[in-house]
Design a protein around this motif. Structure first.
Motif, PDB file in Angstrom:
ATOM      1  N   TRP A 109      26.515  37.744  80.861  1.00 34.28           N
ATOM      2  CA  TRP A 109      27.470  37.547  79.781  1.00 34.28           C
ATOM      3  C   TRP A 109      27.179  38.452  78.591  1.00 34.28           C
ATOM      4  O   TRP A 109      26.094  39.008  78.444  1.00 34.28           O
ATOM      5  CB  TRP A 109      27.516  36.093  79.349  1.00 34.28           C
ATOM      6  N   THR A 110      28.219  38.562  77.762  1.00 34.15           N
ATOM      7  CA  THR A 110      28.150  39.312  76.510  1.00 34.15           C
ATOM      8  C   THR A 110      28.470  38.367  75.366  1.00 34.15           C
ATOM      9  O   THR A 110      29.418  37.577  75.458  1.00 34.15           O
ATOM     10  CB  THR A 110      29.157  40.481  76.517  1.00 34.15           C
ATOM     11  N   TRP A 111      27.668  38.420  74.301  1.00 38.92           N
ATOM     12  CA  TRP A 111      27.950  37.666  73.076  1.00 38.92           C
ATOM     13  C   TRP A 111      28.555  38.635  72.073  1.00 38.92           C
ATOM     14  O   TRP A 111      27.937  39.605  71.669  1.00 38.92           O
ATOM     15  CB  TRP A 111      26.668  37.040  72.526  1.00 38.92           C
ATOM     16  N   ASP A 112      29.795  38.362  71.695  1.00 33.28           N
ATOM     17  CA  ASP A 112      30.534  39.208  70.759  1.00 33.28           C
ATOM     18  C   ASP A 112      30.277  38.711  69.341  1.00 33.28           C
ATOM     19  O   ASP A 112      30.693  37.618  68.970  1.00 33.28           O
ATOM     20  CB  ASP A 112      32.023  39.139  71.101  1.00 33.28           C
ATOM     21  N   HIS A 113      29.586  39.524  68.542  1.00 29.75           N
ATOM     22  CA  HIS A 113      29.266  39.136  67.169  1.00 29.75           C
ATOM     23  C   HIS A 113      30.096  39.909  66.156  1.00 29.75           C
ATOM     24  O   HIS A 113      29.696  40.087  65.005  1.00 29.75           O
ATOM     25  CB  HIS A 113      27.776  39.334  66.898  1.00 29.75           C
ATOM     26  N   GLY A 114      31.263  40.379  66.587  1.00 30.15           N
ATOM     27  CA  GLY A 114      32.174  41.054  65.666  1.00 30.15           C
ATOM     28  C   GLY A 114      31.903  42.528  65.556  1.00 30.15           C
ATOM     29  O   GLY A 114      32.642  43.350  66.088  1.00 30.15           O
ATOM     30  N   ASP A 115      30.821  42.897  64.857  1.00 29.81           N
ATOM     31  CA  ASP A 115      30.519  44.318  64.667  1.00 29.81           C
ATOM     32  C   ASP A 115      29.459  44.818  65.640  1.00 29.81           C
ATOM     33  O   ASP A 115      29.081  45.988  65.611  1.00 29.81           O
ATOM     34  CB  ASP A 115      30.062  44.575  63.229  1.00 29.81           C
ATOM     35  N   HIS A 116      28.929  43.930  66.504  1.00 33.39           N
ATOM     36  CA  HIS A 116      27.980  44.352  67.523  1.00 33.39           C
ATOM     37  C   HIS A 116      27.948  43.309  68.634  1.00 33.39           C
ATOM     38  O   HIS A 116      28.556  42.237  68.513  1.00 33.39           O
ATOM     39  CB  HIS A 116      26.570  44.561  66.944  1.00 33.39           C
ATOM     40  N   PHE A 117      27.253  43.636  69.725  1.00 31.18           N
ATOM     41  CA  PHE A 117      27.226  42.756  70.883  1.00 31.18           C
ATOM     42  C   PHE A 117      25.783  42.493  71.322  1.00 31.18           C
ATOM     43  O   PHE A 117      24.886  43.298  71.071  1.00 31.18           O
ATOM     44  CB  PHE A 117      27.988  43.390  72.064  1.00 31.18           C
ATOM     45  N   HIS A 118      25.594  41.354  72.008  1.00 38.57           N
ATOM     46  CA  HIS A 118      24.331  41.045  72.658  1.00 38.57           C
ATOM     47  C   HIS A 118      24.628  40.838  74.146  1.00 38.57           C
ATOM     48  O   HIS A 118      25.618  40.196  74.506  1.00 38.57           O
ATOM     49  CB  HIS A 118      23.712  39.771  72.078  1.00 38.57           C
ATOM     50  N   TYR A 119      23.752  41.372  75.009  1.00 34.43           N
ATOM     51  CA  TYR A 119      23.983  41.328  76.448  1.00 34.43           C
ATOM     52  C   TYR A 119      22.858  40.544  77.128  1.00 34.43           C
ATOM     53  O   TYR A 119      21.684  40.720  76.803  1.00 34.43           O
ATOM     54  CB  TYR A 119      24.056  42.738  77.026  1.00 34.43           C
ATOM     55  N   TYR A 120      23.241  39.715  78.123  1.00 34.11           N
ATOM     56  CA  TYR A 120      22.276  38.842  78.765  1.00 34.11           C
ATOM     57  C   TYR A 120      22.417  38.874  80.281  1.00 34.11           C
ATOM     58  O   TYR A 120      23.507  39.056  80.830  1.00 34.11           O
ATOM     59  CB  TYR A 120      22.440  37.400  78.267  1.00 34.11           C
ATOM     60  N   ARG A 121      21.258  38.642  80.921  1.00 30.81           N
ATOM     61  CA  ARG A 121      21.205  38.589  82.381  1.00 30.81           C
ATOM     62  C   ARG A 121      20.378  37.369  82.793  1.00 30.81           C
ATOM     63  O   ARG A 121      19.220  37.221  82.386  1.00 30.81           O
ATOM     64  CB  ARG A 121      20.570  39.866  82.931  1.00 30.81           C
ATOM     65  N   GLY A 122      20.995  36.477  83.571  1.00 29.91           N
ATOM     66  CA  GLY A 122      20.315  35.294  84.062  1.00 29.91           C
ATOM     67  C   GLY A 122      20.534  35.135  85.551  1.00 29.91           C
ATOM     68  O   GLY A 122      20.938  36.075  86.244  1.00 29.91           O
ATOM     69  N   GLU A 123      20.302  33.917  86.061  1.00 24.71           N
ATOM     70  CA  GLU A 123      20.446  33.637  87.486  1.00 24.71           C
ATOM     71  C   GLU A 123      21.828  33.059  87.776  1.00 24.71           C
ATOM     72  O   GLU A 123      22.234  32.080  87.143  1.00 24.71           O
ATOM     73  CB  GLU A 123      19.371  32.662  87.951  1.00 24.71           C
ATOM     74  N   PRO A 124      22.557  33.640  88.733  1.00 27.68           N
ATOM     75  CA  PRO A 124      23.849  33.056  89.107  1.00 27.68           C
ATOM     76  C   PRO A 124      23.659  31.751  89.872  1.00 27.68           C
ATOM     77  O   PRO A 124      22.665  31.575  90.589  1.00 27.68           O
ATOM     78  CB  PRO A 124      24.472  34.136  89.997  1.00 27.68           C
ATOM     79  N   ARG A 125      24.618  30.831  89.732  1.00 27.14           N
ATOM     80  CA  ARG A 125      24.502  29.546  90.416  1.00 27.14           C
ATOM     81  C   ARG A 125      25.840  28.814  90.384  1.00 27.14           C
ATOM     82  O   ARG A 125      26.699  29.085  89.534  1.00 27.14           O
ATOM     83  CB  ARG A 125      23.429  28.676  89.768  1.00 27.14           C
TER      84      ARG A 125
END
Length: 405
Positions: A109-125
């Motif tokens: 997933w991506t976290w949209d913080h307006g002027d920048h983004f945070h990207y994450y990788r976890g385990e699918p389930r």
């Protein structure tokens, strides 16, 4: 979780306030989040430097798998019931099955913080099931670890609001489940609660705001024949017979605005919307060959005629204003939003009568699944609709989406 109450209704429309984390902004999807998660972080997931783009696929029997678009690796995720429809917010897949709506977490997933983004990788389930019968309409919000997701079961009239923070922790938790008369309704997440369709004799007459506990405000929002909802960069859109309602919040102040169709138009209305995630402009098929574009930032409609029968349209809403369409011959066509001229078109790529065909658009590419061949076409829509890659997926992609967005 702190919840705001409704107050100051001066326009005859329901208003809902949501608390902000930091500075509230109409262009910051996280501004109204009450989640305790820090910028989308979840225990056990890794924050990374770029979006973890995957294709998550579900075959006709319910086998779920993922293809990593960056590394080319694939993995099996699990099995759900045989799906009849699938919706997604770019992380979760909500699959309608005989048991209700089954939820798959892609783990990307991506976290949209307006002027920048945070990207994450976890385990699918596979997370679990929202119990219900028959056709379901699913409406998602802008953030996968905060806010909520709405599910409405048409045959029973049950309206369900799911807690996205709980989903991120692996739990399917209902914030509320309401009973209404059966109809083709929706639960559109907004603020700390949701807008739920109101029906009379099976006909939708408007929308009612319910807080996270399910309590309804007394004032209804007029929206005859409400159909189609989408969350944009600006706010929540609900289609109405005469245009759309746009729900927004700025600096802690919520509002509803009516965006009516241009005066004198006779074009068929929009009944569903599609667009690149977190962009202000969305598209809808109008009749057989035409396209509505709704710019939620400018609060304006524009109308295009593609000249060919269409099955699906998606607004890329990039600097060039690309609008993509899947026509009834299986071609992907690219149009200019400004004047409707066709920029490019592919050869027929798919039998458009096949179940589950979908066109998904991100910032650079579009993806079209071909279940009969077990592949997904990756299309560079800005380069004359060039087929950049034809990707073999781990399961026949009767339903799919691009996750990690």
């Amino acid at each position: 979780m702190h919840r705001r109450t409704l107050a100051g209704i001066v326009t005859g429309l329901t208003l809902v306030a949501a608390t902000g984390c930091g500075t509230s902004s109409a262009d910051d999807p996280s501004a109204g989040s009450t989640s305790g998660k820090d910028h989308g972080a979840v225990d056990g997931a890794q924050e990374v430097a770029e979006p973890q783009l995957h294709l998550t696929t579900i075959d006709a029997d319910g086998a779920v798998a993922q293809l990593d678009l960056l590394e080319g690796s694939s993995a099996e995720v699990g099995t759900i019931g045989a799906p009849s429809a699938v919706d997604s917010d770019g992380r979760y897949l909500f699959a309608t099955t005989a048991d209700g709506v089954e939820v798959v977490d892609s783990g990307m997933w991506t976290w949209d913080h307006g002027d920048h983004f945070h990207y994450y990788r976890g385990e699918p389930r596979v997370l679990g099931t929202v119990e219900g019968e028959g056709r379901a309409t699913v409406a998602t919000g802008p953030l996968s670890t905060a806010g909520s997701t709405g599910v409405f079961f048409h045959e029973s009239g049950e309206a369900v609001l799911l807690d996205n923070e709980a989903l991120a922790d692996g739990e399917v938790r209902e914030l509320f489940r309401l009973e209404a008369e059966p109809h083709a309704g929706m639960v559109a997440p907004f603020g700390d609660g949701a807008l739920v369709t109101v029906a009379d004799g099976g006909e939708v007459t408007g929308l009612s705001y319910h807080d996270a506990g399910g309590k309804a405000d007394e004032t209804q929002i007029a929206c005859a024949e409400a159909s189609g909802t989408i969350t944009t960069r600006v706010g929540v859109v609900v289609g109405c017979a005469d245009g759309a309602v746009l729900a927004t919040e700025t600096d802690g102040e919520p509002s509803f605005e009516r965006i009516e169709y241009p005066k004198g138009t006779s074009a068929p209305r929009a009944t569903s919307f599609d667009g690149r995630k977190s962009r202000p402009t969305v598209a809808a098929v109008s009749g057989k060959t035409e396209i509505w574009l709704l710019d939620t930032r400018e609060r304006t409609w524009s109308h295009l005629d593609a000249g060919v029968p269409l099955r699906q349209v998606v607004a890329a809403d990039d600097e060039e204003g690309h609008v993509l369409a899947l026509d009834t011959t299986g071609r992907v066509r690219v149009f200019a939003a400004e004047d409707g001229r066709q920029i490019a078109a592919t050869e027929p790529l798919v039998d458009p009568s096949d179940k589950g065909i979908d066109l998904v658009v991100d910032q650079e590419r579009a993806y079209l699944n071909v279940p009969a061949k077990g592949v997904v076409h990756e299309i560079d829509y800005a380069d004359k609709a060039r087929i950049a890659r034809t990707l073999e997926t781990p399961t026949a992609p009767v339903f799919f989406t691009e996750t990690g967005r």
